[in-house]
Design a protein around this motif. Structure first.
Motif, PDB file in Angstrom:
ATOM      1  N   ALA A 104     -38.327   3.302 -32.972  1.00  0.00           N
ATOM      2  CA  ALA A 104     -37.011   3.930 -32.846  1.00  0.00           C
ATOM      3  C   ALA A 104     -36.016   2.943 -32.241  1.00  0.00           C
ATOM      4  CB  ALA A 104     -37.108   5.181 -31.981  1.00  0.00           C
ATOM      5  N   ASP A 105     -34.750   3.168 -32.517  1.00  0.00           N
ATOM      6  CA  ASP A 105     -33.709   2.342 -31.917  1.00  0.00           C
ATOM      7  C   ASP A 105     -33.615   2.656 -30.428  1.00  0.00           C
ATOM      8  OD1 ASP A 105     -33.120   1.333 -34.437  1.00  0.00           O
ATOM      9  OD2 ASP A 105     -31.634   2.915 -34.833  1.00  0.00           O
ATOM     10  N   ASN A 106     -33.057   1.696 -29.676  1.00  0.00           N
ATOM     11  CA  ASN A 106     -32.781   1.911 -28.256  1.00  0.00           C
ATOM     12  C   ASN A 106     -34.031   2.337 -27.492  1.00  0.00           C
ATOM     13  OD1 ASN A 106     -30.010   1.443 -28.758  1.00  0.00           O
ATOM     14  ND2 ASN A 106     -29.743   3.575 -29.382  1.00  0.00           N
ATOM     15  N   GLN A 107     -35.025   1.455 -27.476  1.00  0.00           N
ATOM     16  CA  GLN A 107     -36.225   1.701 -26.697  1.00  0.00           C
ATOM     17  C   GLN A 107     -35.881   1.756 -25.211  1.00  0.00           C
ATOM     18  OE1 GLN A 107     -39.604   2.009 -27.963  1.00  0.00           O
ATOM     19  NE2 GLN A 107     -38.397   2.412 -29.793  1.00  0.00           N
ATOM     20  N   PRO A 108     -36.602   2.588 -24.439  1.00  0.00           N
ATOM     21  CA  PRO A 108     -36.320   2.646 -23.001  1.00  0.00           C
ATOM     22  C   PRO A 108     -36.691   1.334 -22.326  1.00  0.00           C
ATOM     23  CG  PRO A 108     -38.333   3.840 -23.509  1.00  0.00           C
ATOM     24  CD  PRO A 108     -37.710   3.463 -24.827  1.00  0.00           C
ATOM     25  N   ARG A 125     -33.447  13.021 -28.996  1.00  0.00           N
ATOM     26  CA  ARG A 125     -34.550  12.083 -29.082  1.00  0.00           C
ATOM     27  C   ARG A 125     -35.710  12.606 -28.248  1.00  0.00           C
ATOM     28  NH1 ARG A 125     -32.726   7.482 -31.352  1.00  0.00           N
ATOM     29  NH2 ARG A 125     -34.513   6.285 -30.673  1.00  0.00           N
ATOM     30  N   GLY A 126     -36.902  12.084 -28.508  1.00  0.00           N
ATOM     31  CA  GLY A 126     -38.067  12.528 -27.761  1.00  0.00           C
ATOM     32  C   GLY A 126     -38.561  13.885 -28.203  1.00  0.00           C
ATOM     33  N   THR A 127     -38.169  14.355 -29.396  1.00  0.00           N
ATOM     34  CA  THR A 127     -38.599  15.660 -29.878  1.00  0.00           C
ATOM     35  C   THR A 127     -39.364  15.502 -31.180  1.00  0.00           C
ATOM     36  OG1 THR A 127     -36.547  16.007 -31.117  1.00  0.00           O
ATOM     37  CG2 THR A 127     -36.613  16.818 -28.855  1.00  0.00           C
ATOM     38  N   TYR A 128     -40.161  16.526 -31.517  1.00  0.00           N
ATOM     39  CA  TYR A 128     -40.870  16.509 -32.782  1.00  0.00           C
ATOM     40  C   TYR A 128     -41.011  17.927 -33.302  1.00  0.00           C
ATOM     41  CZ  TYR A 128     -45.080  17.875 -30.164  1.00  0.00           C
ATOM     42  OH  TYR A 128     -45.976  18.536 -29.365  1.00  0.00           O
ATOM     43  N   ALA A 143     -38.132   9.420 -32.067  1.00  0.00           N
ATOM     44  CA  ALA A 143     -38.235   8.635 -30.826  1.00  0.00           C
ATOM     45  C   ALA A 143     -39.299   9.205 -29.898  1.00  0.00           C
ATOM     46  CB  ALA A 143     -36.879   8.564 -30.119  1.00  0.00           C
ATOM     47  N   ILE A 144     -40.519   9.291 -30.413  1.00  0.00           N
ATOM     48  CA  ILE A 144     -41.621   9.858 -29.628  1.00  0.00           C
ATOM     49  C   ILE A 144     -42.728   8.817 -29.456  1.00  0.00           C
ATOM     50  CG2 ILE A 144     -41.171  12.231 -30.365  1.00  0.00           C
ATOM     51  CD1 ILE A 144     -43.541  11.917 -32.314  1.00  0.00           C
ATOM     52  N   TYR A 171     -41.399   5.937 -31.451  1.00  0.00           N
ATOM     53  CA  TYR A 171     -41.396   5.774 -32.904  1.00  0.00           C
ATOM     54  C   TYR A 171     -40.730   6.960 -33.592  1.00  0.00           C
ATOM     55  CZ  TYR A 171     -44.781   2.034 -32.161  1.00  0.00           C
ATOM     56  OH  TYR A 171     -45.392   0.879 -31.755  1.00  0.00           O
ATOM     57  N   ASP A 172     -40.160   6.686 -34.751  1.00  0.00           N
ATOM     58  CA  ASP A 172     -39.707   7.732 -35.661  1.00  0.00           C
ATOM     59  C   ASP A 172     -40.810   7.919 -36.705  1.00  0.00           C
ATOM     60  OD1 ASP A 172     -37.276   7.939 -34.345  1.00  0.00           O
ATOM     61  OD2 ASP A 172     -36.284   6.493 -35.655  1.00  0.00           O
ATOM     62  N   LEU A 173     -41.382   9.122 -36.773  1.00  0.00           N
ATOM     63  CA  LEU A 173     -42.538   9.387 -37.622  1.00  0.00           C
ATOM     64  C   LEU A 173     -42.260  10.533 -38.576  1.00  0.00           C
ATOM     65  CD1 LEU A 173     -45.326   9.361 -34.866  1.00  0.00           C
ATOM     66  CD2 LEU A 173     -44.571   7.433 -36.254  1.00  0.00           C
ATOM     67  N   GLN A 174     -42.822  10.442 -39.763  1.00  0.00           N
ATOM     68  CA  GLN A 174     -42.718  11.530 -40.722  1.00  0.00           C
ATOM     69  C   GLN A 174     -43.948  11.503 -41.624  1.00  0.00           C
ATOM     70  OE1 GLN A 174     -39.052  11.721 -42.872  1.00  0.00           O
ATOM     71  NE2 GLN A 174     -39.601  13.568 -43.987  1.00  0.00           N
TER      72      GLN A 174
END
Length: 219
Positions: A104-108, A125-128, A143-144, A171-174
């Motif tokens: 994901a963009d903008n990693q912590p 962000r941080g949701t699924y 962004a999980i 990560y962005d996952l699908q």
């Protein structure tokens, strides 16, 4: 009817799964009726009845889960203890050809585990999300960390899944798959869409052992 929880009709083992946030396969022992007989549980609170939280929710126990624990202890005389047993597990590893997941963009910042702020589009962000119908199941994460995927794989496979990928960050996952079908099984979707795979192994798994439980008297 037990008045402590939004309307639910569950077996004792399902109530244990909800109350202690464990997967079904982690509940060991108990009489046959604990997994078959259904019990009605309903709450009345100052704020009125609310929809029941999903049984598969793995967040830390909230007030409803704690109330169910009290019901199990007071009405069913439930006694349990935790143990660790060697059981079949799956290890999540990188498939041949490498991972296909996108950072994901903008990693912590290093050492910060909280997800970054919402995107400019407002998508949190941080949701699924996981859902499905007759056509199949779908999973999408924004962004999980991979442990969210690991938890879903554990639920879907009925085995503890251990992350052995060595991948870190958000990560962005699908992914989409078809349960109980050879068309797009979970393992195929995992490898083709995410570049990851599950390999069978054995390992230590924490379980809840039912020491004793009794049917409640009519009330």
């Amino acid at each position: 009817m037990f008045d402590c929880l939004p309307a639910m009709r569950r077996s004792v083992k399902k109530l244990i799964s909800y109350a202690y946030h464990t997967h079904d396969f982690q509940i060991v022992g108990g009489p046959d009726w604990a997994g078959t007989d259904l019990w009605d549980v309903q709450s009345r609170t100052d704020e009125g009845n609310a929809p029941p939280p999903p049984i598969a929710d793995r967040t830390p126990p909230g007030p409803f889960a704690l109330m169910v624990q009290s019901i199990l202890q007071d009405h069913f005389q439930l006694k349990i203890h935790r143990a660790v047993r060697e059981l079949p597990v799956y290890e999540l590893v990188v498939a041949q050809g490498g991972p296909k997941i996108r950072l994901a963009d903008n990693q912590p910042p290093l050492g910060i585990t909280a997800p970054p702020p919402p995107l400019s589009s407002g998508v949190p962000r941080g949701t699924y999300f996981i859902g499905g119908n007759r056509a199949g199941m779908g999973f999408e994460g924004n962004a999980i960390p991979l442990d969210r995927l690991v938890n879903i794989l554990t639920t879907e496979t009925g085995r503890t899944v251990i992350d052995k990928t060595g991948l870190h960050g958000l990560y962005d996952l699908q992914m989409e798959w078809t349960p109980d079908s050879s068309r797009i099984p979970l393992t195929t979707a995992l490898e083709e869409e995410l570049g990851l795979r599950l390999q069978a192994a054995t390992g230590p798994v924490e379980v809840l052992v039912i020491d004793s439980v009794q049917k409640p008297s009519e009330n």
